[in-house]
Design a protein around this motif. Structure first.
Motif, mmCIF file in Angstrom:
data_model
loop_
_atom_site.group_PDB
_atom_site.id
_atom_site.type_symbol
_atom_site.label_atom_id
_atom_site.label_comp_id
_atom_site.label_asym_id
_atom_site.label_seq_id
_atom_site.Cartn_x
_atom_site.Cartn_y
_atom_site.Cartn_z
ATOM 1 N N SER A 258 0.853 -1.329 0.104
ATOM 2 C CA SER A 258 -0.080 0.055 0.151
ATOM 3 C C SER A 258 1.042 1.248 0.143
ATOM 4 C CB SER A 258 -0.943 -0.033 1.125
ATOM 5 O OG SER A 258 -0.052 -0.176 2.381
ATOM 6 N N GLY A 259 0.650 2.046 -0.786
ATOM 7 C CA GLY A 259 1.418 3.466 -0.959
ATOM 8 C C GLY A 259 2.569 3.339 -1.718
ATOM 9 N N SER A 260 3.039 2.219 -2.227
ATOM 10 C CA SER A 260 4.353 2.166 -2.826
ATOM 11 C C SER A 260 4.128 1.305 -3.928
ATOM 12 C CB SER A 260 5.500 2.278 -2.199
ATOM 13 O OG SER A 260 5.518 1.056 -1.436
ATOM 14 N N SER A 261 5.165 1.073 -4.743
ATOM 15 C CA SER A 261 5.235 -0.082 -5.751
ATOM 16 C C SER A 261 6.747 -0.188 -6.116
ATOM 17 C CB SER A 261 4.405 0.002 -7.072
ATOM 18 O OG SER A 261 4.480 -0.999 -7.855
ATOM 19 N N SER A 262 7.198 -1.385 -6.129
ATOM 20 C CA SER A 262 8.354 -1.849 -6.646
ATOM 21 C C SER A 262 8.441 -2.990 -7.627
ATOM 22 C CB SER A 262 9.601 -1.992 -5.497
ATOM 23 O OG SER A 262 9.379 -0.723 -4.761
ATOM 24 N N THR A 263 9.477 -3.355 -8.222
ATOM 25 C CA THR A 263 9.287 -4.611 -8.953
ATOM 26 C C THR A 263 10.214 -5.608 -8.095
ATOM 27 O OG1 THR A 263 11.471 -4.008 -10.208
ATOM 28 C CG2 THR A 263 9.409 -3.170 -11.032
ATOM 29 N N MET A 264 10.074 -6.733 -8.403
ATOM 30 C CA MET A 264 10.702 -7.896 -7.921
ATOM 31 C C MET A 264 12.240 -7.731 -7.968
ATOM 32 S SD MET A 264 10.317 -12.100 -8.201
ATOM 33 C CE MET A 264 8.956 -11.727 -7.012
ATOM 34 N N ARG A 265 12.545 -7.118 -9.190
ATOM 35 C CA ARG A 265 14.177 -6.961 -9.286
ATOM 36 C C ARG A 265 14.595 -6.002 -8.560
ATOM 37 N NH1 ARG A 265 18.060 -8.006 -13.293
ATOM 38 N NH2 ARG A 265 19.885 -6.425 -13.072
ATOM 39 N N GLU A 266 14.038 -4.977 -8.593
ATOM 40 C CA GLU A 266 14.211 -3.976 -7.464
ATOM 41 C C GLU A 266 14.431 -4.385 -5.949
ATOM 42 O OE1 GLU A 266 12.593 -0.070 -10.061
ATOM 43 O OE2 GLU A 266 11.317 -0.904 -8.399
ATOM 44 N N GLU A 267 13.313 -5.158 -5.769
ATOM 45 C CA GLU A 267 13.478 -5.630 -4.222
ATOM 46 C C GLU A 267 14.459 -6.484 -4.053
ATOM 47 O OE1 GLU A 267 10.945 -4.275 -1.677
ATOM 48 O OE2 GLU A 267 12.161 -3.200 -2.964
ATOM 49 N N LEU A 268 14.874 -7.551 -5.090
ATOM 50 C CA LEU A 268 15.845 -8.239 -4.928
ATOM 51 C C LEU A 268 17.261 -7.565 -4.619
ATOM 52 C CD1 LEU A 268 14.933 -11.201 -7.566
ATOM 53 C CD2 LEU A 268 15.268 -11.410 -5.095
ATOM 54 N N THR A 269 17.311 -6.811 -5.445
ATOM 55 C CA THR A 269 18.695 -5.698 -5.372
ATOM 56 C C THR A 269 18.619 -5.016 -3.801
ATOM 57 O OG1 THR A 269 18.612 -5.353 -7.794
ATOM 58 C CG2 THR A 269 19.646 -3.743 -6.299
ATOM 59 N N ARG A 270 17.549 -4.435 -3.570
ATOM 60 C CA ARG A 270 17.512 -3.702 -2.355
ATOM 61 C C ARG A 270 17.989 -4.671 -1.050
ATOM 62 N NH1 ARG A 270 14.244 -2.973 2.106
ATOM 63 N NH2 ARG A 270 12.850 -4.403 1.406
ATOM 64 N N ILE A 271 17.418 -5.960 -1.041
ATOM 65 C CA ILE A 271 17.891 -6.658 0.095
ATOM 66 C C ILE A 271 19.122 -7.594 -0.067
ATOM 67 C CG2 ILE A 271 15.466 -6.676 0.730
ATOM 68 C CD1 ILE A 271 15.524 -9.704 -0.022
ATOM 69 N N GLY A 272 19.829 -7.244 -1.391
ATOM 70 C CA GLY A 272 21.024 -8.022 -1.563
ATOM 71 C C GLY A 272 20.912 -9.530 -1.700
ATOM 72 N N TYR A 273 19.882 -9.959 -2.660
ATOM 73 C CA TYR A 273 19.604 -11.166 -2.851
ATOM 74 C C TYR A 273 19.136 -11.537 -4.355
ATOM 75 C CZ TYR A 273 20.294 -13.331 1.396
ATOM 76 O OH TYR A 273 20.757 -13.742 2.754
ATOM 77 N N LEU A 274 19.987 -10.337 -5.185
ATOM 78 C CA LEU A 274 19.866 -10.569 -6.590
ATOM 79 C C LEU A 274 21.123 -11.352 -7.233
ATOM 80 C CD1 LEU A 274 18.283 -10.083 -9.312
ATOM 81 C CD2 LEU A 274 19.800 -7.870 -9.678
ATOM 82 N N GLY A 275 21.006 -12.690 -7.044
ATOM 83 C CA GLY A 275 22.308 -13.528 -7.587
ATOM 84 C C GLY A 275 22.404 -13.486 -8.835
ATOM 85 N N SER A 276 23.619 -13.851 -9.265
ATOM 86 C CA SER A 276 24.130 -13.827 -10.596
ATOM 87 C C SER A 276 24.045 -15.197 -11.439
ATOM 88 C CB SER A 276 25.542 -13.109 -10.893
ATOM 89 O OG SER A 276 26.457 -13.879 -9.998
ATOM 90 N N LEU A 277 23.617 -16.154 -10.330
ATOM 91 C CA LEU A 277 23.501 -17.632 -11.032
ATOM 92 C C LEU A 277 22.312 -17.509 -11.787
ATOM 93 C CD1 LEU A 277 24.448 -20.646 -11.065
ATOM 94 C CD2 LEU A 277 23.203 -20.880 -8.883
ATOM 95 N N ALA A 278 22.311 -18.107 -13.208
ATOM 96 C CA ALA A 278 20.972 -18.159 -13.959
ATOM 97 C C ALA A 278 20.155 -19.076 -13.077
ATOM 98 C CB ALA A 278 21.413 -18.825 -15.282
ATOM 99 N N PRO A 279 18.715 -18.488 -13.111
ATOM 100 C CA PRO A 279 17.664 -19.271 -12.257
ATOM 101 C C PRO A 279 17.035 -20.230 -13.473
ATOM 102 C CG PRO A 279 16.911 -17.063 -13.384
ATOM 103 C CD PRO A 279 18.245 -17.001 -13.424
ATOM 104 N N ASP A 280 17.719 -21.290 -13.651
ATOM 105 C CA ASP A 280 17.139 -22.041 -14.588
ATOM 106 C C ASP A 280 17.864 -23.675 -14.283
ATOM 107 O OD1 ASP A 280 18.388 -23.464 -17.448
ATOM 108 O OD2 ASP A 280 16.400 -22.535 -17.597
ATOM 109 N N PHE A 281 16.911 -24.486 -14.543
ATOM 110 C CA PHE A 281 17.194 -25.993 -14.191
ATOM 111 C C PHE A 281 18.430 -26.468 -15.001
ATOM 112 C CE2 PHE A 281 14.254 -26.124 -17.697
ATOM 113 C CZ PHE A 281 14.756 -27.203 -18.461
ATOM 114 N N ARG A 282 18.572 -25.892 -16.166
ATOM 115 C CA ARG A 282 19.856 -26.357 -16.912
ATOM 116 C C ARG A 282 21.272 -25.887 -16.351
ATOM 117 N NH1 ARG A 282 16.427 -24.615 -22.108
ATOM 118 N NH2 ARG A 282 16.369 -22.747 -20.472
#
Length: 474
Positions: free
Chosen positions: A210-234
């Motif tokens: 409520s009152g604000s909006s952020s993207t998932m990428r922005e929030e991953l970056t903000r909390i320090g959990y935007l890893g660089s490992l590809a998010p893919d089963f292969r």
């Protein structure tokens, strides 16, 4: 023991050992699903090697209670630890540090999924995963998802303390945004990993704060959990996936069973509905002249409830909002959500057509009423892998005796429904008191949590023995 799929080892073998952080630009298209393993026999499992391993139930339960302080609702046992919130960051940090403390390599992918990998004898094999989630509903409980992640960590601690070495590496996994409460839809991390959802699309998902909006990428970056490992089963393969979870229903409790052997998950469809009518004065607009968006929406909801009861399905309207509502104004705009669930795709499709038909009827009866139905999520019904389920069955019956376990399907959605499309998957259920979940009153006892985690330990070790035997037979 013979496994019918002779390509099993080749499928599971890791082509390269990924570092903890890599940057990969890859295509996320979906290849053909894996072939299921043949059913396993517990007699073939090396029981003498593993029968003496026991998890520490007191430590497990203390960790569940200790970590509940991150997101605890004051003066209740409830939790509000939404995905990628400050509270979620704190429990993630605790999980990562706890895994590092026992010698795990902690890998974080670009969806924030955390893979705490404990080494095995054959590091050319992908890890056997034990996964669930640490995020909760806005007023959720202390066990949904949380038991599965902390139980997985307890399994790794037990393995380390015993000195036993598995053949394949093991991994405790925290999947991002399973609940779908802050970012909709849910099961986002596992959906991207399995190729069900596009990576870039998921990163653009917006918060429902409520009152604000952020993207998932922005929030991953903000909390320090935007890893660089590809998010893919292969790029980040797994040999299998086992999930311990509370049942969120009363079947185990009512039948006096200690453990559930989960054989599949029913299908789920989520929709957003918009109804547009005409705002009007509540006192001066005759009933026959109105285009009341609230009344039109209520008719759709009532018909949906009736249909679900007739067809043995689950239908929920969990959110309904009116635009600039007032007690003396006829609503001109309404939005609501629909959650449909059933094991049969045909039933789900039929219910969707009924919804559309009812909307068409409402619009014909009052041309000022307009409906829009948008599907936002579809998790297909799945059947779990027969060999993985056999490992769970053997472990559950060894822990609780055959008479104290039952085979069942899951009515709720889980990350395992997504992983099952790519790797052998199975689940273990423990009772939920009163069937209550997604609420502060959610409760599973220490003994029940211990039962489930002990069964998780032996399920994974049994599956590890199958992999060892498969490799040896090549």
């Amino acid at each position: 023991m013979k496994l019918s799929d002779c390509t099993l080892v080749d499928f599971f073998r890791v082509p390269h050992q990924p570092p903890s952080k890599v940057d990969v630009d890859t295509d996320f298209s979906t290849p053909s699903p894996h072939k299921a393993l043949a059913a396993a026999s517990y007699a073939s499992i090396h029981q003498n090697d593993i029968s003496g391993l026991h998890i520490n139930g007191t430590r497990l339960y203390q960790d569940i209670l200790k970590t509940s302080r991150w997101g605890q609702i004051a003066q209740t046992t409830g939790m509000a630890r939404l995905a990628l919130s400050d509270e979620d960051k704190l429990v993630r940090d605790w999980f990562c540090q706890s895994a590092l403390d026992i010698g795990c390599q902690v890998n974080v992918d670009a969806m924030g999924n955390i893979f705490a990998v404990y080494p095995g004898q054959n590091m050319n094999l992908a890890p056997i995963a034990m996964g669930s989630h640490l995020d909760t509903q806005p007023a959720g409980g202390r066990f949904d998802g949380i038991l599965g992640v902390i139980g997985a960590l307890e399994v790794l601690r037990t393995i380390r303390e015993s000195g036993y070495q598995t053949y394949a590496p093991l991994a405790a996994v925290n999947w991002t945004n399973e609940e779908g409460a802050r970012f909709t839809p849910g099961c986002t991390g596992s959906a991207v990993w399995s190729g069900h959802t596009n990576h870039a699309t998921a990163h653009l998902m917006s918060t429902r704060d409520s009152g604000s909006s952020s993207t998932m990428r922005e929030e991953l970056t903000r909390i320090g959990y935007l890893g660089s490992l590809a998010p893919d089963f292969r790029s980040n393969p797994l040999s299998g996936h086992f999930e311990l979870h509370i049942e969120q229903n009363t079947r185990l409790e009512h039948q006096g069973k200690r453990l559930g052997i989960v054989e599949g998950v029913q299908g789920i469809k989520w929709y957003n509905v918009t109804c547009t009518g005409e705002r009007a004065h509540a006192g001066s607009t005759p009933m026959g002249s109105r285009a009341d968006a609230m009344v039109a929406s209520a008719k759709i909801v009532a018909a949906l409830d009736k249909s679900a009861r007739q067809q043995g399905a689950f239908a929920t309207v969990g959110v309904l909002t009116l635009e600039r509502s007032s007690s003396n104004t006829v609503p001109g705009h309404a939005q609501f959500t629909i959650d449909l669930r059933h094991p049969s795709p045909e039933v789900l499709d039929r219910m969707e057509q009924e919804i559309k038909s009812n909307m068409d009827t409402a619009m014909k009866e009052n041309p000022k009423i307009m409906f829009e139905l948008d599907e936002v999520w579809h998790s297909p019904a799945v059947r779990f892998d027969s060999a993985a389920v056999a490992c769970v069955a053997a472990a559950a019956e060894a822990r609780a005796t055959p008479g104290a376990v039952m085979r069942m399907d899951s009515f709720a959605g889980h990350d395992s429904a997504l992983t099952a499309t790519k790797v052998p998957t199975a689940m273990i259920f423990v009772p939920s008191r009163g069937g209550i979940s997604h609420a502060p009153e959610e409760y599973t006892s220490k003994e029940q949590c211990e039962d489930g985690t002990q069964a998780l330990l032996h399920s994974v070790l049994a599956y590890d023995s199958l992999l060892r035997e498969t490799v040896s037979s090549k």
